[in-house]
Every structure is written in C-alpha cells, then in structure tokens.
Design a protein around this motif. Sequence first.
Motif, PDB file in Angstrom:
ATOM      1  N   VAL A  66       0.839  -1.404   0.085  1.00  0.00           N
ATOM      2  CA  VAL A  66       0.275   0.134  -0.405  1.00  0.00           C
ATOM      3  C   VAL A  66       0.892   1.228  -0.049  1.00  0.00           C
ATOM      4  CG1 VAL A  66      -1.487   1.789   1.551  1.00  0.00           C
ATOM      5  CG2 VAL A  66      -1.890  -1.664   1.155  1.00  0.00           C
ATOM      6  N   ALA A  67       1.581   2.118   0.514  1.00  0.00           N
ATOM      7  CA  ALA A  67       2.693   2.406   1.099  1.00  0.00           C
ATOM      8  C   ALA A  67       3.489   2.894  -0.115  1.00  0.00           C
ATOM      9  CB  ALA A  67       3.309   2.722   2.247  1.00  0.00           C
ATOM     10  N   GLY A  68       3.302   4.241  -0.717  1.00  0.00           N
ATOM     11  CA  GLY A  68       3.910   5.070  -1.528  1.00  0.00           C
ATOM     12  C   GLY A  68       3.289   4.376  -2.804  1.00  0.00           C
ATOM     13  N   GLN A  69       2.213   3.884  -2.665  1.00  0.00           N
ATOM     14  CA  GLN A  69       1.160   3.396  -4.145  1.00  0.00           C
ATOM     15  C   GLN A  69       0.332   3.927  -4.100  1.00  0.00           C
ATOM     16  OE1 GLN A  69       0.928  -0.248  -5.789  1.00  0.00           O
ATOM     17  NE2 GLN A  69       2.840  -1.623  -4.108  1.00  0.00           N
ATOM     18  N   ASP A  70      -0.164   4.516  -5.890  1.00  0.00           N
ATOM     19  CA  ASP A  70      -0.986   4.814  -6.319  1.00  0.00           C
ATOM     20  C   ASP A  70      -2.322   3.331  -6.160  1.00  0.00           C
ATOM     21  OD1 ASP A  70      -3.747   5.881  -7.621  1.00  0.00           O
ATOM     22  OD2 ASP A  70      -2.864   6.712  -9.250  1.00  0.00           O
ATOM     23  N   LEU A  71      -2.823   3.509  -5.892  1.00  0.00           N
ATOM     24  CA  LEU A  71      -3.806   2.426  -5.261  1.00  0.00           C
ATOM     25  C   LEU A  71      -5.228   2.429  -6.395  1.00  0.00           C
ATOM     26  CD1 LEU A  71      -4.492   1.970  -1.259  1.00  0.00           C
ATOM     27  CD2 LEU A  71      -2.617   0.576  -2.884  1.00  0.00           C
ATOM     28  N   ARG A  72      -5.803   3.285  -6.784  1.00  0.00           N
ATOM     29  CA  ARG A  72      -6.731   3.929  -7.548  1.00  0.00           C
ATOM     30  C   ARG A  72      -7.024   2.668  -8.914  1.00  0.00           C
ATOM     31  NH1 ARG A  72      -6.722  10.166  -8.421  1.00  0.00           N
ATOM     32  NH2 ARG A  72      -4.053   9.639  -8.226  1.00  0.00           N
ATOM     33  N   GLU A  73      -5.637   2.580  -9.740  1.00  0.00           N
ATOM     34  CA  GLU A  73      -5.683   1.189 -10.910  1.00  0.00           C
ATOM     35  C   GLU A  73      -5.246   0.228  -9.977  1.00  0.00           C
ATOM     36  OE1 GLU A  73      -5.570   0.842 -14.573  1.00  0.00           O
ATOM     37  OE2 GLU A  73      -5.818   2.416 -13.543  1.00  0.00           O
ATOM     38  N   GLU A  74      -4.649   0.175  -9.007  1.00  0.00           N
ATOM     39  CA  GLU A  74      -4.523  -0.962  -8.738  1.00  0.00           C
ATOM     40  C   GLU A  74      -6.128  -2.029  -8.427  1.00  0.00           C
ATOM     41  OE1 GLU A  74      -2.606  -4.667  -7.981  1.00  0.00           O
ATOM     42  OE2 GLU A  74      -1.387  -2.454  -6.994  1.00  0.00           O
ATOM     43  N   ILE A  78      -8.473  -5.035  -9.953  1.00  0.00           N
ATOM     44  CA  ILE A  78      -8.767  -5.980  -8.401  1.00  0.00           C
ATOM     45  C   ILE A  78     -10.584  -6.125  -8.739  1.00  0.00           C
ATOM     46  CG2 ILE A  78      -8.969  -6.715  -5.646  1.00  0.00           C
ATOM     47  CD1 ILE A  78      -6.463  -5.134  -5.315  1.00  0.00           C
ATOM     48  N   LEU A  79     -11.200  -5.386  -8.598  1.00  0.00           N
ATOM     49  CA  LEU A  79     -12.774  -5.358  -9.240  1.00  0.00           C
ATOM     50  C   LEU A  79     -12.899  -5.460 -10.141  1.00  0.00           C
ATOM     51  CD1 LEU A  79     -13.015  -2.373  -5.986  1.00  0.00           C
ATOM     52  CD2 LEU A  79     -13.735  -4.320  -5.265  1.00  0.00           C
ATOM     53  N   LEU A  80     -12.560  -5.345 -10.394  1.00  0.00           N
ATOM     54  CA  LEU A  80     -12.944  -5.434 -12.441  1.00  0.00           C
ATOM     55  C   LEU A  80     -12.623  -7.053 -12.627  1.00  0.00           C
ATOM     56  CD1 LEU A  80     -12.213  -2.282 -14.362  1.00  0.00           C
ATOM     57  CD2 LEU A  80     -14.421  -3.251 -13.701  1.00  0.00           C
ATOM     58  N   VAL A  98      -6.977   3.118   1.807  1.00  0.00           N
ATOM     59  CA  VAL A  98      -7.544   2.630   0.587  1.00  0.00           C
ATOM     60  C   VAL A  98      -9.121   2.751   0.630  1.00  0.00           C
ATOM     61  CG1 VAL A  98      -8.874  -0.023   0.435  1.00  0.00           C
ATOM     62  CG2 VAL A  98      -6.220   0.396   1.423  1.00  0.00           C
ATOM     63  N   LEU A  99      -9.559   3.566   1.628  1.00  0.00           N
ATOM     64  CA  LEU A  99     -10.883   4.140   1.116  1.00  0.00           C
ATOM     65  C   LEU A  99     -10.996   5.814   0.359  1.00  0.00           C
ATOM     66  CD1 LEU A  99     -12.025   3.829   5.309  1.00  0.00           C
ATOM     67  CD2 LEU A  99     -13.718   3.169   3.234  1.00  0.00           C
ATOM     68  N   ASP A 100      -9.628   6.046   0.899  1.00  0.00           N
ATOM     69  CA  ASP A 100      -9.594   7.412  -0.122  1.00  0.00           C
ATOM     70  C   ASP A 100      -9.305   6.873  -1.378  1.00  0.00           C
ATOM     71  OD1 ASP A 100      -9.540   9.364   2.066  1.00  0.00           O
ATOM     72  OD2 ASP A 100      -7.699   9.083   2.545  1.00  0.00           O
ATOM     73  N   ALA A 101      -9.173   5.878  -1.650  1.00  0.00           N
ATOM     74  CA  ALA A 101      -8.762   5.203  -3.233  1.00  0.00           C
ATOM     75  C   ALA A 101      -9.847   3.809  -3.841  1.00  0.00           C
ATOM     76  CB  ALA A 101      -7.346   4.451  -3.148  1.00  0.00           C
ATOM     77  N   LEU A 102     -10.972   4.188  -2.873  1.00  0.00           N
ATOM     78  CA  LEU A 102     -11.721   3.543  -3.183  1.00  0.00           C
ATOM     79  C   LEU A 102     -13.160   4.720  -3.489  1.00  0.00           C
ATOM     80  CD1 LEU A 102     -12.596   0.262  -0.847  1.00  0.00           C
ATOM     81  CD2 LEU A 102     -12.279   0.412  -3.206  1.00  0.00           C
ATOM     82  N   ILE A 103     -12.834   5.820  -2.373  1.00  0.00           N
ATOM     83  CA  ILE A 103     -13.766   6.693  -3.392  1.00  0.00           C
ATOM     84  C   ILE A 103     -13.466   7.714  -4.220  1.00  0.00           C
ATOM     85  CG2 ILE A 103     -14.672   8.920  -2.083  1.00  0.00           C
ATOM     86  CD1 ILE A 103     -14.556   7.287   0.547  1.00  0.00           C
ATOM     87  N   ASP A 104     -12.200   8.142  -4.116  1.00  0.00           N
ATOM     88  CA  ASP A 104     -11.474   8.966  -5.167  1.00  0.00           C
ATOM     89  C   ASP A 104     -11.454   8.445  -6.591  1.00  0.00           C
ATOM     90  OD1 ASP A 104     -10.779  10.495  -3.127  1.00  0.00           O
ATOM     91  OD2 ASP A 104      -8.573  10.251  -3.266  1.00  0.00           O
ATOM     92  N   SER A 105     -11.080   7.040  -7.237  1.00  0.00           N
ATOM     93  CA  SER A 105     -11.962   6.109  -8.566  1.00  0.00           C
ATOM     94  C   SER A 105     -12.872   5.688  -8.624  1.00  0.00           C
ATOM     95  CB  SER A 105     -10.422   4.692  -8.219  1.00  0.00           C
ATOM     96  OG  SER A 105     -11.737   4.016  -7.173  1.00  0.00           O
ATOM     97  N   GLY A 106     -14.112   6.085  -7.524  1.00  0.00           N
ATOM     98  CA  GLY A 106     -15.251   5.367  -8.039  1.00  0.00           C
ATOM     99  C   GLY A 106     -15.458   4.426  -7.466  1.00  0.00           C
ATOM    100  N   MET A 107     -14.625   3.890  -7.085  1.00  0.00           N
ATOM    101  CA  MET A 107     -15.001   1.577  -7.657  1.00  0.00           C
ATOM    102  C   MET A 107     -15.395   1.689  -6.151  1.00  0.00           C
ATOM    103  SD  MET A 107     -14.055   0.993 -10.672  1.00  0.00           S
ATOM    104  CE  MET A 107     -13.807  -0.853 -10.143  1.00  0.00           C
ATOM    105  N   VAL A 108     -15.860   2.162  -5.525  1.00  0.00           N
ATOM    106  CA  VAL A 108     -16.969   1.743  -4.607  1.00  0.00           C
ATOM    107  C   VAL A 108     -18.215   1.849  -4.560  1.00  0.00           C
ATOM    108  CG1 VAL A 108     -17.197   4.558  -4.010  1.00  0.00           C
ATOM    109  CG2 VAL A 108     -17.845   2.844  -1.594  1.00  0.00           C
ATOM    110  N   TYR A 109     -18.502   2.053  -5.569  1.00  0.00           N
ATOM    111  CA  TYR A 109     -19.519   1.650  -6.646  1.00  0.00           C
ATOM    112  C   TYR A 109     -19.101  -0.036  -6.678  1.00  0.00           C
ATOM    113  CZ  TYR A 109     -21.248   6.628  -7.050  1.00  0.00           C
ATOM    114  OH  TYR A 109     -21.324   7.668  -6.377  1.00  0.00           O
ATOM    115  N   ALA A 110     -18.793  -0.471  -7.197  1.00  0.00           N
ATOM    116  CA  ALA A 110     -17.991  -2.122  -7.646  1.00  0.00           C
ATOM    117  C   ALA A 110     -17.698  -2.690  -6.649  1.00  0.00           C
ATOM    118  CB  ALA A 110     -16.813  -2.337  -8.333  1.00  0.00           C
TER     119      ALA A 110
END
Length: 267
Positions: A66-74, A78-80, A98-110
């Motif tokens: 997790v540290a130092g990574q752009d989790l949005r693409e990860e 995963i979720l696709l 992880v929560l911020d990345a889920l929300i910022d990427s919109g993958m919270v909807y997945a």
Amino acid sequence: MQKFYKIAVINTKGGVGKSTISMQLVAPFLYQKSQNPVSFFELDDENEDSISFEKSRLVWLERIGVAGQDLREELRDILLLENNIVMDVGANKTAVYVLDALIDSGMVYALDAVVIPLMDGELDATSAIHIYQKLKNANSELKTVFALNRWNEMREIESQFDIFLGDKYGFFDTKGVINYIDEEDRNYLVLADSDAIKYSRAFGITLWELANMELDIDEELKRAIDEGASKEEIKRLSFKKSLKSDCERYNERILQKAFKKLEEILD
C-alpha cells in the motif's frame, strides 16, 4: 450469468479481527455459495496474516503493498476481475489510503458489500461508525454489515457488545452506536470466540474446511489404540478428532447462521 460478489473487510482500528472475519467467514461463505476458489487480496504493509492460510483450497491469495502506491489503478484491476473477491484491508493508515482510493476512483460502486469488524471496546465501535459514515457518504446504496467478533458465548451478546448495541438493562443509559446508523443498515452478525479458530489456522486452513474435510479419524485412532501406538500419537489423534468435532459444531451453530445473514443482505 453467474453473479460475482466483491466484498471488502475494513476498520481503521487494529486488532478487531479483520483477517479472521475475512478468511474464516467471508471467504468460506463465498466459496460455499459458488463452489469455486475466491480471489483473496490482503492489502497491508504491516502484517501478513494471509500466510497463515497458505494451505487453504478456498482462495487464491495475493498480498498487495500500500505505502507509496497509487492504489486507484490497483483497485480497478482487482474489482474488475470476474471472480468472487475478498479484500482484507489493514488497519490505521492502510485503511485510510484504501478508503480514499476506493472513493476517489469511484470503485466504491463496484463493491457489493463492506463488512466492518469490531470487538467490544469503545474505540472499536467509534471506528466502525466512522467507516460506515464515510462509505455511505460516498455510496449511499452500498450494503454494509457489522461483524461482532470474539463473542463469549457464556455472555449475552447485548451485554458484551453494549457499546455497539446499547445497554439492554438500562444500567448505564447507553444508547449504542447502532442507533446512529440508518435503520435499513442496522445489520450485524456474530462470530463467537473459539479455540477451533486458532487451531484451524495452525493447520494452515479455515475452520470451515476442517469441518467439511472427509477424515476417518475414528478408524485411525482406534487402530492406534489397538496396535499400542505411543501415548503422544494417541493424544495427537484424539486431539484431532476433538478439533474436527468442535469445527463441525461451530460451523453449524455459528458460521451457517452468519452465512444466512450475509445471503439476506446481498440478495
């Protein structure tokens, strides 16, 4: 067309049993539902709890830094995936990232659901409600369920988890944080404390697997006694028989009830 379920297990508070809930409850539930291995992702830089289940046949395990990574693409990758998915999210900053990345990427909807584990402490309940509010603000339709972990079956659930459920008897006028949750989201299930959980993990598999494993321990134990095997060997086989019995009872009494609750929430 087969429906795949994507479930995240999250709480910023450490030590609430996220890995136990993920591996001993959510993964077996999805496996029992589909009879296919589940994609299990552990997002954590501090712990490697998934290693304890390396012999499990229920899951394909993958650890994500997790540290130092752009989790949005990860998280998109995963979720696709076209498979049932469990995301075991570490505590503290990891959960925030992880929560911020889920929300910022919109993958919270997945996500189909988020399971929020907690034990009976005040900080556990406070963290759980904050996670719930953040997720629901991002996706009001997201299904959530609270997992009350390590219930002592000698106590009433309402007594042990009075901070979350409220003081049943009115001694302390405790309202319970569940009252700050939208009524339609007041879903919770219970995982009882048991040595069977600890020992199943020592075998590298889940309690559910031990409960459903076809083992003719009785014949093996009977033969060891008849043939005069060592005391240590007889004790080992006797313990193995007791453990399997404990796992079978726990599966029937606790896990299947929790599976039914998850089924109701998801469907």
